[in-house]
Every structure is written in C-alpha cells, then in structure tokens.
Motif scaffolding. Structure first.
Motif, short mmCIF file in Angstrom:
data_model
loop_
_atom_site.label_atom_id
_atom_site.label_comp_id
_atom_site.label_asym_id
_atom_site.label_seq_id
_atom_site.Cartn_x
_atom_site.Cartn_y
_atom_site.Cartn_z
N PHE A 20 -9.38 -12.42 -0.46
CA PHE A 20 -8.24 -11.67 0.04
C PHE A 20 -6.97 -12.48 -0.16
N GLN A 21 -5.94 -11.83 -0.69
CA GLN A 21 -4.67 -12.50 -0.91
C GLN A 21 -3.94 -12.67 0.42
N ARG A 22 -3.17 -13.74 0.51
CA ARG A 22 -2.46 -14.04 1.76
C ARG A 22 -1.56 -12.89 2.21
N LEU A 25 -3.64 -10.45 3.99
CA LEU A 25 -4.13 -10.94 5.28
C LEU A 25 -3.09 -10.73 6.38
N SER A 26 -1.82 -10.83 6.00
CA SER A 26 -0.78 -10.75 7.02
C SER A 26 -0.56 -9.34 7.54
N VAL A 27 -1.06 -8.31 6.83
CA VAL A 27 -0.81 -6.94 7.30
C VAL A 27 -2.08 -6.16 7.64
N SER A 59 -12.66 1.10 10.79
CA SER A 59 -11.34 0.50 10.55
C SER A 59 -11.45 -0.88 9.90
N VAL A 60 -12.57 -1.58 10.13
CA VAL A 60 -12.77 -2.86 9.44
C VAL A 60 -12.82 -2.62 7.94
N LEU A 61 -13.54 -1.59 7.52
CA LEU A 61 -13.59 -1.27 6.09
C LEU A 61 -12.25 -0.75 5.59
N LEU A 62 -11.65 0.17 6.33
CA LEU A 62 -10.40 0.79 5.90
C LEU A 62 -9.27 -0.22 5.70
N PHE A 63 -9.14 -1.13 6.62
CA PHE A 63 -8.02 -2.07 6.55
C PHE A 63 -8.41 -3.43 6.00
N GLY A 64 -9.66 -3.83 6.22
CA GLY A 64 -10.10 -5.13 5.74
C GLY A 64 -10.48 -5.15 4.28
N TYR A 65 -11.06 -4.04 3.79
CA TYR A 65 -11.49 -3.98 2.40
C TYR A 65 -11.34 -2.55 1.89
N PRO A 66 -10.09 -2.07 1.79
CA PRO A 66 -9.86 -0.66 1.46
C PRO A 66 -10.30 -0.25 0.07
N ALA A 67 -10.55 -1.21 -0.82
CA ALA A 67 -11.01 -0.86 -2.16
C ALA A 67 -12.51 -0.61 -2.21
N SER A 68 -13.21 -0.91 -1.15
CA SER A 68 -14.66 -0.73 -1.11
C SER A 68 -15.01 0.75 -1.30
N GLY A 163 3.06 -4.90 1.20
CA GLY A 163 2.00 -5.89 1.20
C GLY A 163 0.63 -5.33 1.52
N ALA A 164 0.57 -4.08 1.99
CA ALA A 164 -0.74 -3.48 2.30
C ALA A 164 -1.44 -3.10 0.99
N GLN A 165 -2.74 -3.21 0.99
CA GLN A 165 -3.51 -2.82 -0.19
C GLN A 165 -3.50 -1.30 -0.32
#
Length: 172
Positions: A20-22, A25-27, A59-68, A163-165
């Motif tokens: 994850f890019q910094r 991580l911040s958003v 929400s962990v998937l949606l915001f933590g790894y939205p490309a999954s 900055g959000a994915q």
C-alpha cells in the motif's frame, strides 16, 4: 531444508501480499471511519439497524483493498444478499444452532462461488443471521440497505477525496 522452505515462504509472501502506498494509507482509514459512522448515525436516526459486524468487515475490503475482486459492488451486494438469504431460509427450515450456522456459512461460500459473487463477509452475515434467528426483513435491513450504502459511500469517497484509491474497478 528448513532454510529453503523459509526463503520460499518469504518470496511467496512478497509476491502475493499487496503493498500500500503511503498516500493511500493516510486516507483509507478515514473512509471506513466516516462510512461506518454515517451508517451508525443513519441507524439511530431511522430506527433501522444498518450497522452490523459483517458490514464492518466489508468496509475493510472496500477501503483497505478496493481493487480486490472480492470488494467490487457485484460481490459485495450480491454476496451479502446470498448470505442473508441463506440464513433466513436456514432459520425457517432448520432453526438455530451451531450446525445450522456451519451449514449456512458453507452454503454461502458454495453459492458465492457458483454465482461469481464471493464476498468473505457474506459468510459473517450468514452466521449472524442464523445466530439472531433472521426473518425476511433481515434481507432489506441491514443486508441490502447497508451493502448499497457502503458501495455508494466508497464510490463517492474514492472520487471526492484526493489520494483515495479508485473504486469500483467494475460495477458488475
């Protein structure tokens, strides 16, 4: 032999674990915080239970790894609906209990794979639905309403916050 195995495990871990890019991580934590807080406020305001533990996992998937692939709208909404429907039917036909919970989660996995809408938190919804003795209204609130709101909030967040994915990668 053990050394070779450990080296191979480290190599595989680097290949399969996302980085994850910094700036992301911040958003990402902010997106989950705001979305779940909004669901909680809407729950309080409307009197409908829109906030459940499996939606927190979504929400962990949606915001933590939205490309999954498992975080895409089709998977989240349909996967959660499958888990909710399985739990409602399981309660209606078999009642409640540990074996019914196990069966509901297993069927949710099987149907999610068959219907190409696998979403890990859907197993949590199946578990929760059986544990709570879900009735048909469980499908609308919290399952469908909560899932749709999370998808819409994640899509909006990814467009409005620098900055959000990007989310979603695809809708269907």
């Amino acid at each position: 032999m053990v050394r070779r195995w450990l080296q191979e495990q480290r190599r595989l871990g680097r290949a399969y674990q996302p980085r994850f890019q910094r700036r992301h991580l911040s958003v990402t934590w902010l997106g989950a915080l705001l979305s779940l807080a909004l669901l909680g406020l809407l729950s309080t305001w409307s009197g409908m239970a829109l906030l459940t533990a499996p939606l927190g996992a979504s929400s962990v998937l949606l915001f933590g790894y939205p490309a999954s692939p498992l975080a895409q709208p089709r998977n989240l909404v349909l996967g959660n609906l499958v888990g909710g429907l399985v739990s409602v039917l399981a309660v209606a036909w078999l009642g409640r209990g540990p074996l019914v919970i196990a069966l509901a989660v297993a069927l949710t996995i099987l149907l999610g794979q068959q219907l190409r809408c696998l979403h890990p938190p859907a197993g949590g919804l199946a578990f929760l639905g059986v544990a709570l003795g879900a009735r048909p209204s469980f499908l609308l609130t919290p399952v469908l309403n909560g899932s749709l709101l999370l998808v819409l909030l994640a899509a909006g967040f990814s467009r409005w916050v620098k900055g959000a994915q990007p989310y979603p990668v695809h809708w269907l």
